[in-house]
Motif scaffolding. Structure first.
Motif, short mmCIF file in Angstrom:
data_model
loop_
_atom_site.label_atom_id
_atom_site.label_comp_id
_atom_site.label_asym_id
_atom_site.label_seq_id
_atom_site.Cartn_x
_atom_site.Cartn_y
_atom_site.Cartn_z
N ALA A 254 22.37 66.01 41.15
CA ALA A 254 20.95 65.85 42.04
C ALA A 254 20.17 67.29 43.16
N TYR B 215 19.84 55.84 36.50
CA TYR B 215 20.38 56.44 36.14
C TYR B 215 20.54 57.28 37.68
N THR B 216 22.54 57.29 38.22
CA THR B 216 22.70 58.04 39.06
C THR B 216 23.23 59.28 38.92
N TYR B 217 21.93 60.43 40.24
CA TYR B 217 22.25 61.68 40.11
C TYR B 217 22.93 61.93 40.53
N GLY B 218 24.65 62.52 39.86
CA GLY B 218 25.79 62.56 41.02
C GLY B 218 25.46 63.93 41.33
N VAL C 270 24.16 63.22 46.94
CA VAL C 270 23.72 62.47 45.07
C VAL C 270 21.88 61.59 45.15
N SER C 271 21.68 61.29 43.92
CA SER C 271 20.43 60.72 44.31
C SER C 271 20.76 59.03 43.82
N ALA C 272 20.76 58.55 43.66
CA ALA C 272 20.83 56.99 43.14
C ALA C 272 19.35 55.79 42.99
N PRO C 273 19.84 55.23 42.20
CA PRO C 273 18.33 54.44 41.90
C PRO C 273 18.25 53.40 42.70
N PHE D 207 26.47 65.41 36.84
CA PHE D 207 25.21 65.60 36.87
C PHE D 207 24.74 64.17 37.11
#
Lengths: 577, 577
Positions: free
Chosen positions: B38, B31-34, A61-64, B16
């Protein structure tokens, strides 16, 4: 120059990394990755992703990077993420107090001392300010929170912080992420991203910086039912520097994973599994495994909730540097966020078969409690319910007494609606435990560079080269025309273009004499150079030159992309001849 | 549900993207990319890198996100990176004042108005607070700086900011980066990374967020000698929405690049080159080119230093959203940093042949100036030197007068050492101009998702699928056993493992009926599903099912990796049968 100075000089000159904002006098603790370094870093990250996301089949994942204050209240960072600072009363320079003590004394773990003790040690040992030389004795030693703070939105009503570790962006989203895992343990969530620590005294190039990249995996497991596939790795040999060895005068010992677990050297099968899996990672990115060890945390270093912790360390310029932390974090993180947020940070564990359990319940007569206890009636009812869950024998007599905010209330049992019932339950809510391997990407890149640097003599000339693993090098193949005329340059450019189309990282260079061009590529670790010369125009062949041996061979142009691919896959010049 | 609500729901449910920190009530603008998002975002970035770094042969760097205040003094962000804010006197909620005006009136470019005008418009149109409904008339409209501030190191003596654009991390390092380009123009430096804007009112999912990812290219050119290879792209057709069309009642017109330049619709060849190159990018990532346009900036939108600016815009839910800005930024950025830092932000441009120039020089007699002007003598000498460079005719008479801090000083010419000499110069220092295509990665990912969503009916059942380009999809191929028994599951897992080893992104799924598993993959855009059934055990073949047509064909297991590779490269099921 020392090994580390050599690398810093090479890194700056060739574009691996350099201190940021030098035009404005520099900003300690911040580094910019130049073209070579950014590519190398991306390659290290790709190998990591290949192992910890693809092979282990985890999510990424990619979070702030900015998160609200509530997250760090729960995680404990707001309260406890401190270093000890001492400010010089004379010149105002701030220093990391425990490091000053470590530098001036034999003490190695000054971090575990309290601020007062550190203050006394500074006075006792007569430690002076490294900036101006004034005595620091008597200057107060204080805790300094290492998070970078900011404000989210206008005004200061919504404080936020730059995350000190990528992990919090995973823990906080557990209620959502578990849905993507279809509410089944175990599952792992990985993230590669920036993290921030406002270090008091940044130092040692990429080692102690204020902004860095982490690659973290949070593996969520059911502590009762989930075991790692330890049989797959039990023969992997690990270089272990255990607490026993550290406390005695032992050194690194090599143990197979299975033996280390049997002997109790590694306390957790899960930690052992990741120590073993990670060996392949360090080897693939080119860490010198003779300058590598796993060091177990001493009791004083370990967080109270962590069952077993090991660091992977690389030796750089004579010092051992932590490049990865492996921790069994129990349910600490998810429990904290569950408590603070009031949301559900558990997984429902289905029983194999429904079980029947006896439950003690109450149903207090409010028509009795109300008149009897007034405003406290509702609290008394709640207290009765909690008591029934905790200690049903309290209801054995005629009356039961509960405590509400320090006052005692006695209720006849017949008014409580106390009852024992049988209930069928299909499962229970479990707070998952977390196994966390946490990698510092910048430190890995730095270690790879330091361990890869070689010097030798070729044709009577000294040269420096980086013995990077071929697939990790920023450039896979460089293409040179012997001269930039007579059509050699056009031909070489076309060959470079073909290799690019074959998916390779290619560099084209026609400036300077050919020897200088080889040296340039050697210094950035390019494993293969291809030279187009006058013979090429005759017989459609080119020279491939290998970085480490400087050996050369000729291959047909039409076979070149395949030849390079085979070399990158581990074959030798002799194989492709 | 609207198109955008549909995507937000799908994005949240399937992983997403989703609003961050919901367990703590959410944090607007983050926002977090799931896992799916990601991966999709990484794929978009890889296509970008392939075009703007690899094909165009530029460097890529990675700089810190925190930068010191001096950088933003020079760049102008500290002074001018503001939005207009109005705070409700009743409830305290802060709103973006120009947006309120745009929502309530026909005005489309309220941003270009001043705060006072906006305040008057709020009063005139009787605009109320969107949060509490109270009138905002009379509440002051103010400028609010959009940078997130923090402090570097202990105390507040070193303020820093999160970069509002990745570009500054490139501009600031120009003196170093030019060395990697061997001091030769033109060269380009790219960066993909986080940027931050403390939006007053974040909105529209990934469109207006506080933390986002940019992919920026800064192409440094010599304005006098460097031209883009426009001949390579002159036939590319561009959908242009020019200022003329916007000011009249025209719409988008399609022009070949060459024609648009000849007609003066696009003012800069460099901008035209990147508009053309970028068409391939948008097409490769799956933007619906019927919902895409290039919009020229109106005079009021354009920065004073920018010669020509265009935005790439995608249509989402009826609105046009900027996804890329293309600007010819002249020497603005490098000149500013040169001025503020005092460092060399120029490139030395070598002349083809050395030229002989006449230079007016002075060599003032300090033994005269000293006694005559005391403390001002050195400044007077400097002023004489500057004057000689600027206006040699000032030295035609007997005496010359210079101004130092408002005071005039007159010096006999014979005391100035004025002289005209011939000098041979091999080149001159040039401040490069910058051409900048700047992409918002999150907005691109969002556009791709919105444009890819389809609904149809298969076997009487409604389904939703994402028509993503096959190489962009998070998962390339999903592998299912028809049943998770009878060895079908083991066989399917082995096939999944083989495909993974072939370098593909593979997903394995054995839960739920096969139709449900297809739907799951359809919703995340997986282009191909492979099913292992009872026939497989007999004849070593599997079914490949194509996402968009739902057509199926059978192939031999041993040909499967190659078949999938051909499909991903654009062949059809019929081709591989």
């Amino acid at each position: 120059m020392s090994e580390l100075e050599d690398i810093s000089e090479l890194a700056r000159r060739r574009g691996f990394f350099f201190p940021s904002n030098q035009a404005y006098g520099g900003t300690a603790g911040f580094y910019t990755y130049g073209p070579e370094g950014a590519a190398l870093k991306r390659n290290v990250e790709d190998v990591w992703r290949d192992i910890y996301v693809r092979e282990e089949d985890h999510m990424e994942v990619s979070a702030p990077t900015i998160m609200p204050e509530a997250v760090f209240e729960a995680s404990g960072h707001l309260e406890g993420f401190d270093d000890m600072i001492v400010e010089c009363a004379d010149c105002g320079a701030a220093h990391r107090a425990d490091h000053l003590v470590e530098d001036a004394t034999d003490i190695e773990d000054a971090e575990s001392y309290g601020p007062e003790e550190i203050g006394e040690l500074i006075a006792t040992h007569g430690i002076d300010c490294p900036s101006c030389g004034a005595s620091l004795a008597g200057d107060p030693v204080e805790e300094f929170n290492l998070m970078f703070g900011t404000n989210i939105g206008p005004g200061s009503s919504a404080p936020g912080y730059l995350r000190p570790e990528t992990a919090q962006g995973i823990f906080v989203e557990f209620p959502r992420l578990k849905e993507y895992a279809r509410n089944q343990l175990p599952f792992g969530v990985a993230q590669i991203g920036r993290a921030y620590r406002n270090e008091i005294s940044p130092r040692r190039a990429l080692v102690r910086v204020r902004e860095f990249t982490q690659a973290e995996l949070e593996h969520f497991i059911d502590p009762e039912t989930d075991d790692p596939p330890i049989e797959r790795v039990e023969d992997v040999e690990l270089p272990l520097y255990s607490t026993t060895a550290q406390n005695g005068d032992g050194g690194v010992e090599r143990h197979a994973v299975g033996d280390a677990l049997d002997a109790g050297i590694i306390g957790s099968e899960w930690v052992a599994y990741y120590l073993a899996r990670s060996m392949a990672f360090y080897e693939r990115i080119g860490i010198d495994m003779d300058r590598f060890r796993y060091r177990q945390h001493l009791a004083g270093e370990r967080a109270h909730y962590a069952a077993d912790c090991w660091d992977a360390e690389t030796e750089l310029g004579g010092d051992w540097i932590e490049v990865t932390g492996f921790a069994y974090r129990s349910d600490y993180d998810l429990s904290k966020h569950g408590d603070y947020s009031g949301e559900d940070f558990t997984i429902f564990r289905q029983y194999d078969e429904p079980v029947t359990v006896e439950r003690a319940t109450v149903d207090p007569e409010m028509s009795y409690l109300g008149p009897e206890f007034g405003g406290a009636a509702a609290d008394v009812a709640d207290a009765l319910e909690r008591l029934a869950g905790r200690d049903r024998s309290a209801f054995d007599g005629d009356a039961v007494t509960v405590d509400v905010d320090g006052d005692e209330y006695t209720v006849p049992v017949e008014r409580t609606g106390f009852e024992i019932t049988e209930q069928t339950e299909s499962g229970e809510h479990v707070t998952p435990h977390v196994v966390e391997p946490s990698f510092g990407v910048g430190r890995l890149v730095y270690s790879v560079l330091v361990h890869a640097r070689r010097e030798d003599t070729v044709d009577g000339e000294e040269r420096t080269y980086l013995e990077l693993p071929p697939t990790l090098a920023p450039t896979a193949v460089a293409v040179f025309p012997l001269m930039s005329r007579d059509g050699l340059d056009d031909r070489a450019e076309a060959i470079a273009e073909d290799l690019r189309r074959a998916g390779l990282e290619v560099s084209y260079d026609e400036s300077g004499n050919i020897g200088r061009r080889y040296r340039r590529q050697d210094e950035v670790g390019t494993p293969y150079c291809v030279t187009v010369d006058y013979d090429t125009l005759e017989d459609e062949t080119v020279t491939i030159r290998e970085r480490d041996s400087t050996d050369q061979t000729r291959v047909a142009i039409e076979e070149l992309p395949e030849a390079i691919r085979r070399l990158l896959a581990g074959e030798t010049l002799a194989d492709i001849e």
